[in-house]
Scaffold this active site. Structure first.
Site, short mmCIF file in Angstrom:
data_model
loop_
_atom_site.label_atom_id
_atom_site.label_comp_id
_atom_site.label_asym_id
_atom_site.label_seq_id
_atom_site.Cartn_x
_atom_site.Cartn_y
_atom_site.Cartn_z
N HIS A 18 -7.65 -6.04 0.20
CA HIS A 18 -6.48 -5.18 0.28
C HIS A 18 -5.38 -5.78 1.16
O HIS A 18 -4.20 -5.64 0.87
CB HIS A 18 -6.89 -3.81 0.83
CG HIS A 18 -5.80 -2.79 0.77
ND1 HIS A 18 -5.31 -2.30 -0.43
CD2 HIS A 18 -5.09 -2.17 1.75
CE1 HIS A 18 -4.35 -1.41 -0.18
NE2 HIS A 18 -4.19 -1.32 1.13
N SER A 45 0.84 -1.19 0.00
CA SER A 45 0.00 0.00 0.00
C SER A 45 0.89 1.25 0.00
O SER A 45 1.72 1.39 -0.90
CB SER A 45 -0.95 -0.04 1.20
OG SER A 45 -2.04 0.84 1.03
#
Length: 260
Positions: free
Chosen positions: A233, A98
């Site tokens: 995610h 991320s």
């Protein structure tokens, strides 16, 4: 998560949790927004059989709680490069998840052009759009409730924490600072690494599509590949064994100069 640190640099930016494998490459891991070095403890335990795993600890969390968070990706990369000076020998690869992906990328650019000639052999960019794609979802401008909602949506936080007001008061400020850093970041036009890049992602990530991962190919002058894993995610938490196998394969490919 409090875990024993085997070694850290004097500045406090670099952690090492496990005895490294002899003769393996060095893998530097960069946490996600709001994340700490401890988020990579399990990955370190598995990969230390094949590499020397170093993990970045951003200021403003855990044992660095008293320090002001850094709200600029480039400054983070500058500071990490300084902290990596003691590790000057052998092959060095970068892994970021991320926000950590773009911090790793900027770190790679600095190593590539730096005075010590320590160009990375490869970058694994996970769960993040390419540096050339600016995506400001306004997370750093949200109130506390909005940030908590984002944490819940991404399913990367222990549900018990989301109901712990005392812990949230500690976690939310550095997370907001990290969101500000990554949402105001965009790479300089035309920047590329000379080393290969592999882009990882979860096939059910609500914010990062396969097309987003493919855009990372614009940022390397070498080989490029994408790898999709089952999950959202934070697919790394559920599919650790698959991720470890992929990282080991890519580390071998980086050192050999090709990807499969």
């Amino acid at each position: 998560m409090n875990v024993a640190v085997r070694r850290q640099d004097r500045s406090g930016w670099i952690r090492q949790y496990h005895e490294p494998a002899a003769g393996g490459p060095t893998l530097v891991c960069f946490p996600h927004a709001g994340g700490s070095a401890a988020s990579y403890f399990r990955l370190s335990a598995e990969l230390s059989q094949a590499a020397e795993v170093l993990i970045v600890q951003y200021p403003g969390r855990q044992d660095r709680m008293g320090e002001a968070a850094v709200e600029d990706v480039r400054e983070l990369a500058d500071r990490v490069c300084e902290a990596l000076m003691p590790w000057r020998e052998g092959a060095l690869a970068l892994f970021g998840h991320s926000m950590g992906s773009v911090v790793a990328y900027e770190t790679g650019l600095r190593l590539q052009h730096g005075p010590v000639g320590r160009s990375p052999v490869g970058l694994i960019a996970s769960g993040r759009t390419a540096p050339s794609v600016r995506r400001d979802r306004g997370l750093h401008r949200r109130d506390d409730a909005g940030i908590i909602a984002e944490m819940a949506e991404l399913s990367g936080t222990d549900p018990a924490l989301l109901n712990d007001a005392e812990m949230l008061a500690v976690v939310i400020p550095p997370m907001r600072s990290d969101f500000r850093a990554v949402e105001t970041y965009q790479s300089d036009p035309g920047t590329r690494l000379r080393c290969p890049i592999t882009a990882y992602g979860g096939d059910a990530d609500p914010h990062v599509s396969h097309d987003d991962l493919v855009r990372w190919g614009e940022h390397t002058a070498s080989a490029f590949a994408t790898r999709l894993f089952s999950g959202g995610h934070f697919y790394l938490q559920q599919g650790l064994s698959e991720v470890v196998a992929a990282v080991r394969k890519d580390l071998d490919g980086f050192r050999a100069g090709h990807l499969e």
